[in-house]
Design a protein around this motif. Structure first.
Motif, PDB file in Angstrom:
ATOM      1  N   ALA A   1      11.841  -0.948  -0.786  1.00 65.54           N
ATOM      2  CA  ALA A   1      11.315  -0.145  -1.685  1.00 65.54           C
ATOM      3  C   ALA A   1      12.298  -0.079  -3.182  1.00 65.54           C
ATOM      4  O   ALA A   1      11.753  -0.032  -4.041  1.00 65.54           O
ATOM      5  N   SER A   2      13.476   0.149  -2.822  1.00 64.19           N
ATOM      6  CA  SER A   2      14.639   0.334  -3.981  1.00 64.19           C
ATOM      7  C   SER A   2      14.475  -1.076  -4.877  1.00 64.19           C
ATOM      8  O   SER A   2      14.570  -0.945  -5.987  1.00 64.19           O
ATOM      9  N   ARG A   3      14.512  -2.233  -3.773  1.00 62.58           N
ATOM     10  CA  ARG A   3      14.493  -3.500  -4.775  1.00 62.58           C
ATOM     11  C   ARG A   3      13.403  -3.852  -5.532  1.00 62.58           C
ATOM     12  O   ARG A   3      13.671  -4.584  -6.464  1.00 62.58           O
ATOM     13  N   VAL A   4      12.074  -3.280  -5.231  1.00 63.62           N
ATOM     14  CA  VAL A   4      10.977  -3.338  -5.908  1.00 63.62           C
ATOM     15  C   VAL A   4      10.648  -2.110  -7.216  1.00 63.62           C
ATOM     16  O   VAL A   4       9.946  -1.959  -7.912  1.00 63.62           O
ATOM     17  N   GLY A   5      11.944  -1.310  -7.320  1.00 57.76           N
ATOM     18  CA  GLY A   5      11.947  -0.078  -8.108  1.00 57.76           C
ATOM     19  C   GLY A   5      10.917   0.933  -7.908  1.00 57.76           C
ATOM     20  O   GLY A   5      10.617   1.816  -8.813  1.00 57.76           O
ATOM     21  N   ALA A   6      10.722   1.172  -6.560  1.00 56.26           N
ATOM     22  CA  ALA A   6      10.146   2.317  -6.227  1.00 56.26           C
ATOM     23  C   ALA A   6      10.555   3.523  -6.612  1.00 56.26           C
ATOM     24  O   ALA A   6       9.787   4.524  -6.835  1.00 56.26           O
ATOM     25  N   PHE A   7      11.873   3.763  -6.740  1.00 56.70           N
ATOM     26  CA  PHE A   7      12.664   4.996  -6.791  1.00 56.70           C
ATOM     27  C   PHE A   7      13.204   5.030  -8.089  1.00 56.70           C
ATOM     28  O   PHE A   7      13.926   5.876  -8.470  1.00 56.70           O
ATOM     29  N   LYS A   8      12.581   4.261  -9.217  1.00 50.10           N
ATOM     30  CA  LYS A   8      13.325   4.566 -10.647  1.00 50.10           C
ATOM     31  C   LYS A   8      13.045   5.954 -11.135  1.00 50.10           C
ATOM     32  O   LYS A   8      13.818   6.417 -11.827  1.00 50.10           O
TER      33      LYS A   8
ATOM     34  N   LEU B   1      13.216   1.028  10.870  1.00 51.91           N
ATOM     35  CA  LEU B   1      12.304   0.492   9.999  1.00 51.91           C
ATOM     36  C   LEU B   1      12.230   1.273   8.667  1.00 51.91           C
ATOM     37  O   LEU B   1      12.137   0.553   7.729  1.00 51.91           O
ATOM     38  N   LEU B   2      12.824   2.631   8.810  1.00 49.74           N
ATOM     39  CA  LEU B   2      12.880   3.303   7.768  1.00 49.74           C
ATOM     40  C   LEU B   2      14.226   3.021   6.741  1.00 49.74           C
ATOM     41  O   LEU B   2      13.657   2.901   5.271  1.00 49.74           O
ATOM     42  N   LYS B   3      15.091   2.441   7.196  1.00 53.70           N
ATOM     43  CA  LYS B   3      16.278   1.900   6.452  1.00 53.70           C
ATOM     44  C   LYS B   3      15.651   0.592   5.569  1.00 53.70           C
ATOM     45  O   LYS B   3      16.023   0.381   4.668  1.00 53.70           O
ATOM     46  N   ASN B   4      15.198  -0.464   6.411  1.00 56.94           N
ATOM     47  CA  ASN B   4      14.514  -1.498   5.879  1.00 56.94           C
ATOM     48  C   ASN B   4      13.663  -1.290   4.758  1.00 56.94           C
ATOM     49  O   ASN B   4      13.324  -1.657   3.736  1.00 56.94           O
ATOM     50  N   PHE B   5      12.840  -0.096   5.038  1.00 60.56           N
ATOM     51  CA  PHE B   5      11.648   0.403   3.968  1.00 60.56           C
ATOM     52  C   PHE B   5      12.314   0.643   2.725  1.00 60.56           C
ATOM     53  O   PHE B   5      11.891   0.373   1.755  1.00 60.56           O
ATOM     54  N   ILE B   6      13.238   1.553   2.994  1.00 60.54           N
ATOM     55  CA  ILE B   6      13.899   2.136   1.771  1.00 60.54           C
ATOM     56  C   ILE B   6      14.588   1.067   0.867  1.00 60.54           C
ATOM     57  O   ILE B   6      14.652   1.029  -0.304  1.00 60.54           O
ATOM     58  N   SER B   7      15.321  -0.074   1.825  1.00 62.47           N
ATOM     59  CA  SER B   7      16.063  -0.933   0.962  1.00 62.47           C
ATOM     60  C   SER B   7      15.124  -1.659   0.242  1.00 62.47           C
ATOM     61  O   SER B   7      15.313  -1.941  -1.127  1.00 62.47           O
TER      62      SER B   7
ATOM     63  N   PHE C   1       0.930  -1.133  -0.072  1.00 63.76           N
ATOM     64  CA  PHE C   1      -0.032   0.016   0.075  1.00 63.76           C
ATOM     65  C   PHE C   1       0.942   1.270  -0.029  1.00 63.76           C
ATOM     66  O   PHE C   1       0.489   2.147  -0.720  1.00 63.76           O
ATOM     67  N   CYS C   2       2.085   1.364   0.799  1.00 69.48           N
ATOM     68  CA  CYS C   2       3.053   2.415   1.016  1.00 69.48           C
ATOM     69  C   CYS C   2       3.456   2.554  -0.357  1.00 69.48           C
ATOM     70  O   CYS C   2       3.661   3.504  -0.879  1.00 69.48           O
ATOM     71  N   ILE C   3       3.873   1.419  -1.066  1.00 65.56           N
ATOM     72  CA  ILE C   3       4.451   1.704  -2.471  1.00 65.56           C
ATOM     73  C   ILE C   3       3.428   2.306  -3.462  1.00 65.56           C
ATOM     74  O   ILE C   3       3.922   3.013  -4.152  1.00 65.56           O
ATOM     75  N   ASN C   4       2.597   1.923  -3.470  1.00 67.92           N
ATOM     76  CA  ASN C   4       1.332   2.269  -4.410  1.00 67.92           C
ATOM     77  C   ASN C   4       0.978   3.826  -4.403  1.00 67.92           C
ATOM     78  O   ASN C   4       0.445   4.125  -5.016  1.00 67.92           O
TER      79      ASN C   4
END
Length: 337
Positions: free
Chosen positions: A329-336, A321-327, A300-303
């Motif tokens: 999210a990066s793996r699923v391409g959220a910051f492309k 938690l922020l560190k894990n979230f960013i990591s 949901f957060c990514i969407n």
């Protein structure tokens, strides 16, 4: 006629007659064996409702998809064209928590988290091609008032008023001081219960009340709304709480090892998630090791990443938690972008 089934992971399988595209497979050919709807891949379906020749499904994010016959606008897509692929239906910005249809009508209905009931399709011989807000508080009333003939979309009990089932009797006895032999003192208020039922329904009480002769138990670990909801669950096998309170109940369910209650809490939280509380609910899921809920909140957060990252919850997010979230999210391409 067509048949629809939802498996545990939310995938939808269909088979049977498909003359109006009611199988959602992109064609009108009949299907003799169960076939997964590929167009819904990656979408977790929770509920299904089937009309005379159309189908509705409700996802875990409160989104409705429809397909099949549409001669009366029963798909709610703004026209009367049949659809052989799952097509989303929008009901303002509110999350949908219940869908309904009936085999004898071309009518559809939905109820939102805010308690609003919408209908579309055949309405007393007329066509309503977009979801229309009604004055009802229950989807049953849509079919009783607007469908031709007047029907109910689910089975109703017509037992005499003086007859109660065992389950109904137990529900009535919850928090009844006249029959209770035990009361819990929480936040200065009493909750009345029955020792024998608690021992039958909960392993924790089976051991803690075994040799106890006390008729008052003080509880300070959990809030009054949370503990009352827990005890009521033992009487009714259901919960009714806003998502924020359901997080506290999830904590209790984890503490008492009540796995079914834990699942109900996760369902409630999923239905109540929004951009403002998504990070808080994600944090709770991680804290209580609710992996399915954690994945749901993360998705949901990514969407809704742009809005979520602007909330106060994101700004106050725990460092790890922020560190894990960013990591992640990066793996699923959220910051492309």
């Amino acid at each position: 006629m067509c048949s629809v089934a939802v498996v545990d992971n939310g995938e939808v399988y269909v088979w049977g007659y498909n003359g109006n595209g009611q199988l959602g497979l992109g064609s009108s050919g009949n299907q003799s064996t169960p076939c997964r709807i590929a167009a819904l891949q990656g979408i977790c379906v929770q509920r299904v409702a089937c009309g005379y020749a159309h189908t509705l499904v409700l996802t875990d994010e409160g989104q409705v998809y429809v397909w099949g016959a549409n001669s009366y606008g029963q798909l709610g897509t703004g026209n009367k064209s049949n659809q052989s692929y799952p097509t989303p239906v929008a009901v303002e910005k509110d999350r949908i928590i219940e869908i309904a249809a009936c085999h004898s009508t071309h009518t559809s209905a939905a109820k939102t988290q805010g308690g609003h009931v919408y209908m579309w399709g055949q309405c007393r011989g007329q066509s309503v091609i977009l979801p229309h807000l009604t004055s009802f508080s229950c989807t049953d009333d849509v079919f009783a008032c607007f469908a031709t003939p007047a029907v109910s979309w689910r089975l109703l009990s017509v037992e005499p008023d003086d007859h109660l089932t065992v389950a109904e009797s137990l529900k009535r006895e919850f928090d009844n001081p006249n029959t209770a032999d035990l009361k819990f003192l929480v936040d200065g208020k009493y909750i009345y219960a029955h020792k024998v039922l608690l021992k039958i329904r909960c392993e924790h009480f089976r051991s803690s009340l075994e040799d106890s002769e006390d008729d008052i138990v003080e509880m300070s670990e959990f809030s009054y709304p949370v503990y009352r909801a827990f005890l009521e669950y033992l009487y009714t096998d259901s919960i009714s709480l806003p998502p924020e309170e359901a997080v506290g109940l999830l904590d209790l369910a984890t503490f008492y090892r009540e796995n079914r209650l834990k699942k109900l809490c996760q369902q409630t939280i999923k239905q109540g998630i929004c951009e403002e509380n998504a990070i808080a609910l994600l944090s709770a899921a991680v804290k209580y090791d609710a992996q399915d809920l954690e994945e749901f909140c993360f998705r949901f957060c990514i969407n809704h990443l742009t809005v979520v990252t602007q909330t106060s919850g994101f700004a106050e997010m725990d460092h790890d938690l922020l560190k894990n979230f960013i990591s992640k999210a990066s793996r699923v391409g959220a910051f492309k972008n």
